[in-house]
Design an enzyme around this catalytic site. Structure first.
Site, PDB file in Angstrom:
ATOM      1  N   HIS A   2       1.547   4.300  -3.111  1.00 42.11           N
ATOM      2  CA  HIS A   2       1.429   5.761  -3.061  1.00 42.11           C
ATOM      3  C   HIS A   2       2.576   6.420  -3.831  1.00 42.11           C
ATOM      4  CE1 HIS A   2      -2.006   6.424  -0.523  1.00 42.11           C
ATOM      5  NE2 HIS A   2      -1.508   5.778   0.512  1.00 42.11           N
ATOM      6  N   GLU A  29      -6.206   6.585  -1.414  1.00 38.88           N
ATOM      7  CA  GLU A  29      -6.077   5.444  -0.507  1.00 38.88           C
ATOM      8  C   GLU A  29      -6.650   4.178  -1.137  1.00 38.88           C
ATOM      9  OE1 GLU A  29      -4.354   5.418   2.262  1.00 38.88           O
ATOM     10  OE2 GLU A  29      -3.913   7.549   2.028  1.00 38.88           O
ATOM     11  N   HIS A  82       0.829  -1.206   0.000  1.00 39.51           N
ATOM     12  CA  HIS A  82       0.000   0.000   0.000  1.00 39.51           C
ATOM     13  C   HIS A  82       0.864   1.257   0.000  1.00 39.51           C
ATOM     14  CE1 HIS A  82      -3.392   2.634   1.203  1.00 39.51           C
ATOM     15  NE2 HIS A  82      -2.487   3.231   1.955  1.00 39.51           N
ATOM     16  N   GLU A  83       1.865   1.301   0.857  1.00 38.47           N
ATOM     17  CA  GLU A  83       2.700   2.505   0.949  1.00 38.47           C
ATOM     18  C   GLU A  83       3.542   2.706  -0.306  1.00 38.47           C
ATOM     19  OE1 GLU A  83       2.085   4.582   3.157  1.00 38.47           O
ATOM     20  OE2 GLU A  83       0.900   3.308   4.478  1.00 38.47           O
TER      21      GLU A  83
END
Length: 269
Positions: free
Chosen positions: A138, A195, A134-135
């Protein structure tokens, strides 16, 4: 006010010129990597110098191991889908910081920090891969630069309104309405969209890296339990609700599994 919103919307359309390789869609981004990355790298180094970085432990080594696998999987996907060299300016780093905060983050250009407080919820390497994916997503999708671009446009809209409205009372009303309207109606949905996008991209990349995508929803169930259900309404938050994320990740896991199979990954850790 409607005219101002229209002008800002048109400006967004004109300046949305960079394509997200994972979605194929144009994004709001007029800050190049050459401008964003040096500042991000300097801030990252400063953060590390001011915090207690955990080194040499099994947990610290796990963070590095998972990060390397996730970033390598991202590069494999990008190269296979017509974006070789997309990551040439990224300088990946993965550090564990001694802090009870339940959090992790990735700065533009691939500078990653995990806090020790999130490790009990991760419950091992696969949980770390969920968060790491997820990070990293980004950073891959340039979400940091997009947020800066959106913030700039939000400020331009406010300036335009204040210049156009000469009456002080009407100007005060505009500022109140614009502040709330642009935040709740534009900025917060924009953030939630990032997100959600990072969840989907991250799920795909962690699967290509060999981690079980079906475990992502399980991690968010633990996140929900840890929070005790204490969270603001989704429309007032920068993030989707835990239930929304759990439902999304459950629905997307088979798709991530299919994507991983294209790279010969048919079994997961």
């Amino acid at each position: 006010m409607k005219k101002i919103i229209i002008v800002v919307a048109v400006f967004i359309g004109v300046t949305a010129c960079k394509v997200n390789p994972f979605t194929g869609q144009k994004t709001l981004n007029f800050y190049p990597n050459s401008q964003i990355f040096p500042s991000a790298f300097a801030q990252y180094d400063q953060f590390l110098s001011e915090n207690k970085v955990v080194k040499g432990t099994a947990d610290a080594q796990m963070i590095t191991k998972v990060g390397q696998r996730i970033s390598a999987a991202a590069e494999r996907w990008l190269s296979a889908n017509g974006y070789p060299g997309y990551l040439k300016d990224y300088k990946w780093e993965y550090h564990l910081v001694d802090d009870k905060t339940v959090n992790a983050w990735c700065m533009p250009g691939g500078k990653i920090v995990f806090y020790t407080g999130i490790l009990p919820i991760c419950q091992g390497e696969t949980g770390v891969a969920v968060v790491m994916g997820h990070e990293v997503a980004h950073a891959l999708a340039d979400h940091g630069a997009q947020r800066m671009s959106a913030g700039t446009l939000q400020q331009l809209g406010a300036v335009a309104g204040n210049v156009a409205i000469s009456d002080p009372n009407k100007r005060n009303l505009f500022n109140q309405a614009y502040g709330i309207g642009s935040q709740v109606g534009v900025m917060l949905p924009f953030s939630r969209g990032h997100e959600t996008e990072a969840d989907r991209i991250g799920l795909q990349i962690m699967a290509i890296a060999g981690y079980n995508p079906y475990e992502a929803a399980e991690l968010w169930k633990r996140m929900k339990a840890q929070s005790g259900g204490d969270s603001p309404p989704e429309f007032m938050s920068t993030h989707p609700s835990n239930d929304t994320r759990i439902n999304n990740l459950t629905a997307w896991a088979p798709l991530a599994e299919e994507e991983a199979a294209k790279f010969g990954v048919t079994k997961f850790n």
